[in-house]
Structures are given as structure tokens and as C-alpha cells.
Design an enzyme around this catalytic site. Structure first.
Site, PDB file in Angstrom:
ATOM      1  N   GLU A   1     107.938   5.977  -0.488  1.00  0.00           N
ATOM      2  CA  GLU A   1     107.085   6.354   0.634  1.00  0.00           C
ATOM      3  C   GLU A   1     107.565   7.670   1.247  1.00  0.00           C
ATOM      4  O   GLU A   1     108.759   7.893   1.366  1.00  0.00           O
ATOM      5  CB  GLU A   1     107.115   5.225   1.684  1.00  0.00           C
ATOM      6  CG  GLU A   1     106.245   5.473   2.883  1.00  0.00           C
ATOM      7  CD  GLU A   1     104.842   5.900   2.494  1.00  0.00           C
ATOM      8  OE1 GLU A   1     104.166   5.192   1.735  1.00  0.00           O
ATOM      9  OE2 GLU A   1     104.409   6.976   2.955  1.00  0.00           O
TER      10      GLU A   1
ATOM     11  N   CYS B   1     116.174   8.096   7.764  1.00  0.00           N
ATOM     12  CA  CYS B   1     116.098   8.498   6.348  1.00  0.00           C
ATOM     13  C   CYS B   1     117.052   9.624   5.947  1.00  0.00           C
ATOM     14  O   CYS B   1     117.903   9.411   5.085  1.00  0.00           O
ATOM     15  CB  CYS B   1     114.663   8.879   6.014  1.00  0.00           C
ATOM     16  SG  CYS B   1     113.575   7.452   6.068  1.00  0.00           S
TER      17      CYS B   1
ATOM     18  N   LYS C   1     113.374  12.136  17.266  1.00  0.00           N
ATOM     19  CA  LYS C   1     112.330  13.161  17.294  1.00  0.00           C
ATOM     20  C   LYS C   1     111.205  12.654  18.188  1.00  0.00           C
ATOM     21  O   LYS C   1     111.180  11.464  18.542  1.00  0.00           O
ATOM     22  CB  LYS C   1     111.829  13.473  15.887  1.00  0.00           C
ATOM     23  CG  LYS C   1     111.069  12.353  15.209  1.00  0.00           C
ATOM     24  CD  LYS C   1     110.502  12.883  13.917  1.00  0.00           C
ATOM     25  CE  LYS C   1     109.553  11.922  13.279  1.00  0.00           C
ATOM     26  NZ  LYS C   1     108.957  12.425  12.074  1.00  0.00           N
TER      27      LYS C   1
END
Ligand code: NAD
Length: 431
Positions: free
Chosen positions: A149, A258, A318
């Protein structure tokens, strides 16, 4: 098609909702009973723009359960979207993936494909297939397909619906056809590869982006020394189509669930095979140091932070997400607290989670203005619109208006001519 999804986190839930939107019958399974209870009531457990609306629109094709055997016994495809966090040594923790593999082996009562969406080291899909086949309780055929993904949190729904490509690593024509059927209706090209290449595409993509960020951050640090402006440098570089203008924003480093773990996992894997990835090692090191950049800048103004009121604007890694995983705030705020500061924190979405992670003298504020009032210095850690839209005058309510902006939120011209100090990343200091 009847599709089961293991894991209702950022990837699993968005996948389930988007596949329901494409017309499939979806059953989402999670071991977190609280999450499933909320989902059954139609409440979206994560902050992700557009997700609650799409979930409500497709409610008739979405069910939620904690019962893995109900979820996996009768599915055409089972997607694995559980976490693959970092282990102490930097390698990926695959225990959640293999736990699901075991549950599938126990429950599957018909032929199906098992689609691994979780980010897993190269070779894992092969092992998951061997593992399931070895432990199957019923006489069925299964095949594992890699389908990494690429969504970003904050824009996950849009990314999945309108991404640049769908990567499918499959070893048979039947599996490729099934995947094409699942994604029928999407406009993105499907890149078919073998399983190992698909797994590598995911790591190589994330690590390249992390490298790009660390690269511009190093350039930014040198810009500060040499009097260049990194925003202009990035603009001039980004116009070259060979470079591109994305991921050239200097700041205090990448975070999230990630990039930090995926850089470390590939670096670990390279070392394991006696093949050190030197560029990725550098990206990791630069990022670790970059998180401390504002602390170093602050030390110019104060030898110690003891007793200071420090405004911290932005806590999430973020904007657009409530996720704090590997956020620079988790490194910076504890340093301030250890030194004796009183932190006045503001974040539109991340304060509840931050409370659970960090203890100490933290005042949580409902507005940036409240956090700034009478503060001795201000750290800007996330470029939320509520923060980037602040006018310079707002900072004048600080006891000493020293603004350390880790996300280059403001134009230098706008900060000039006010009675404040403004330091950002890779640009000249306004004072
Ligand atoms: P997450 O932590 O948000 O969600 C994982 C979910 O899996 C949790 O809800 C957890 O309770 C559940 N779970 C754990 N064990 C389970 C089991 N046996 N059965 C069912 N559910 C189980 O994780 P995430 O951010 O969605 O990431 C999932 C994977 O996707 C990771 O490998 C990650 O690297 C990858 N990925 C994440 C992103 C992102 O932006 N978050 C983007 C691309 C890829």
C-alpha cells in the site's frame, strides 16, 4: 466479491471502505474489541479526512467482527493489513502477520487468495504462503499475493482511490485475474510483478522518499551556514522533471509509522545479507540528528530550559492525522521537560494521544494563542493550517517572541519588521 480484511488500522479500514465502495462485500476483522464496537456503531475510530463519509455511504456492504473464523471461512480474498512495527534491532516484527496467517490456516473453508497489504520484508510473502499451506485445517487451495500500500495518512482515501499505481506481486495467472477483478473500477494502472519485486517496490519507494527528505535537510543545514535559502534551492531543483518538486521540503525530519521503520528494516535486511545500504544508513542518521535541530537552535538563547514556558505548536508527525508514531514531538518535548521546562502544547488533533504517551509539566491549550501567551520561546513542529495561518502579531503576546519553526511555515518577508526572532530550517534568521 466477498473480501475479509485483517486489521482495521489506517490501511485496513481505508482498504475495506474503498473496496466496499467498488461494490464488494467486506468483512473487517480486528482483535481490538473497542475499535470493532465503534465501527459497528458507524463511528470511525481514526481521524482520516473523507473516511467517515465514505464509510457511511457504503455501510450496507461493510460488516465488522472480532471473530476471525467468521471473517475468513468463506471469503474469496483475505487482505492482511496488520502492523509490522520495528523490533529493537531495526528488523520488522512479523508476529502480527503470522498470527493472522495461522488464523487463516485454521479457518479457511474454501479456495481463496491471501493478499498481503502490510509492508513486509522481501521474501515474507513466500514464507506466509508456506506457513498457511503447512497449517491448513481444511482441504482448500490458497495463494498469497503481495499488494503493498502507498497511501499517506491524512490523504489516505484520496490516495487509495486515485493513487499513481496499484502494485500486485503474484505467481499465477489466476491470482493476477482475481486481483484485476478486485480492483475493477479503479483508474490506476496495475503493475504486475512477482511477489519479491512487489515487496521490494514498497521498501525502495519509501526509502527513496525518506532519502530525498534527508538529502534536502542536509542541504538546508548547509544553506544556513552559507547564506543560501533552501526554499529557493528546492524550488529551483524541483522544476527539473528528473528531480521533481515533491518531498523537497526541508524541516525537522520525517516521522510516522512508515519511513522510520521501513528505512531501518531494509537497512537491517541488507546487512543480514552482507550488503550494507549506505545511502539508507545515511538517511536514517541524518533524520535522527535533524529532529534535534530546534533544540540546538534554542540553546543559543537559553543555556537551560529550566522554569521556561515553552510553547509547542503541533504534536502529530504531520498535519491531517492524529497519529503520533515517531513524531519529532516525542523526541523534543521530553528533552524540554527533562530540562525543567513547562510545555504549553497545542495540536488540533493529537493532544489526547500525546497525553497517553508523555508525562510531565504539560499544559494543553485549546488554541495556538493560548499556548503562545507569555511563553519564553516557541517551537513549531507540525504545519497544521491552524498554525501556518497565524499572523506574526500573534507571537508578540509571548514574553520573549523567539520562534523556532521546524516546518518553514511562514514567508520570511511576512516575519520581517516585527519585534521578534524567527529561525526556520535552511533560511536566514529574522531578528
Ligand atoms: P495500524 O497499527 O493502524 O493498524 C493495525 C491494526 O491491526 C490494529 O487495529 C490492530 O489491532 C490490528 N491487528 C493486530 N493483530 C491482528 C489480528 N491478528 N487480526 C486482526 N487485526 C489485528 O497499522 P497501519 O498504519 O494501518 O499499518 C498496517 C500496515 O500497512 C503496516 O505494515 C504498515 O507498514 C503498512 N502501511 C502503512 C501506511 C500508513 O500510512 N499507515 C501506509 C502504507 C503501508
Amino acid at each position: 466479491m466477498k473480501i475479509a480484511i485483517a486489521g482495521t488500522g489506517y490501511v485496513g479500514l481505508v482498504t475495506g471502505v474503498v473496496l466496499a465502495h467498488l461494490g464488494h462485500e467486506i468483512i473487517c476483522m480486528d482483535i481490538d474489541a473497542d475499535k470493532i464496537e465503534k465501527l459497528k456503531k458507524g463511528i470511525c475510530p481514526i481521524f482520516e479526512p473523507g473516511l467517515p463519509e465514505l464509510m457511511a455511504e457504503n455501510a450496507s456492504r461493510l460488516t465488522f467482527t472480532t471473530d476471525y473464523s467468521a471473517a475468513y471461512s468463506d471469503a474469496d480474498a483475505i487482505f492482511i493489513a496488520v502492523g509490522t512495527p520495528e523490533k529493537m534491532d531495526g528488523s520488522a516484527n512479523l508476529s502480527y502477520v503470522f498470527a493472522v496467517a495461522g488464523q487463516i490456516a485454521e479457518s479457511a473453508k474454501r479456495d481463496c487468495i491471501v493478499v498481503v497489504k502490510s509492508t513486509v520484508p522481501i521474501g515474507t510473502n513466500d514464507k506466509v504462503e508456506q506457513y498457511i499451506k503447512k497449517h491448513l485445517k481444511h482441504d482448500v487451495n490458497i495463494e498469497v499475493v503481495s499488494n503493498p500500500e502507498f497511501l499517506s495518512q491524512g490523504t489516505a482515501v484520496r490516495d487509495m482511490l486515485h493513487g499513481s499505481r496499484i502494485v500486485v506481486g503474484a505467481e499465477s495467472e489466476e491470482a493476477r485475474k482475481a486481483m484485476a477483478e478486485i480492483y475493477k473500477g479503479m483508474n490506476q494502472p496495475i503493475v504486475f510483478t512477482n511477489r519479491r519485486s512487489a515487496e521490494m517496490i514498497k521498501y525502495a519507494s519509501n526509502d527513496f522518499l525518506a532519502l530525498k527528505i534527508s538529502f534536502i535537510n542536509e542541504i538546508a543545514n548547509l544553506c544556513e551556514v552559507l547564506g543560501a535559502d533552501v526554499e529557493d534551492v528546492a524550488r529551483g531543483m524541483g522544476m527539473d522533471p528528473r528531480i521533481g518538486d515533491k518531498f523537497l521540503k526541508a524541516g525537522i525530519g520525517y516521522g510516522g509509522s512508515c519511513f522510520p521503520k521501513d528505512t531501518k528494516a531494509l537497512h537491517w535486511l541488507g546487512n543480514y545479507h552482507d550488503h550494507e545500504l549506505k545511502t539508507i544508513k545515511a538517511a536514517i542518521e541524518v533524520n535522527e540528528n535533524q529532529k534535534l535541530r530546534l533544540i540546538k537552535k534554542a540553546r543559543k538563547y537559553y543555556d537551560t530550559f529550566e522554569g521556561l514556558a515553552i510553547a509547542v505548536l503541533g504534536l502529530t508527525f504531520k498535519p491531517g492525522t492524529d497519529d503520533l508514531r515517531e513524531a519529532p514531538s516525542l523526541t523534543i518535548v521530553p528533552i524540554l521537560l527533562d530540562d525543567g521546562a513547562i510545555v504549553k502544547a497545542y495540536d488540533p488533533c493529537g493532544m489526547e494521544r500525546f497525553k497517553q504517551k508523555v508525562n510531565g509539566s504539560i499544559m494543553y491549550c485549546g488554541t495556538p494563542e493560548e499556548a503562545l501567551k507569555d511563553a519564553d520561546i516557541c517551537f513549531i513542529l507540525t504545519e497544521w493550517p491552524q498554525i501556518t495561518s497565524l499572523k506574526p502579531e500573534v507571537f508578540l503576546s509571548m514574553k520573549r517572541p523567539i520562534i523556532l519553526d521546524g516546518r518553514n511555515c511562514y514567508k520570511l518577508e511576512d516575519m520581517e519588521g516585527h519585534d521578534l526572532v524567527y529561525e526556520s530550517i535552511g533560511r536566514r534568521v529574522i531578528q
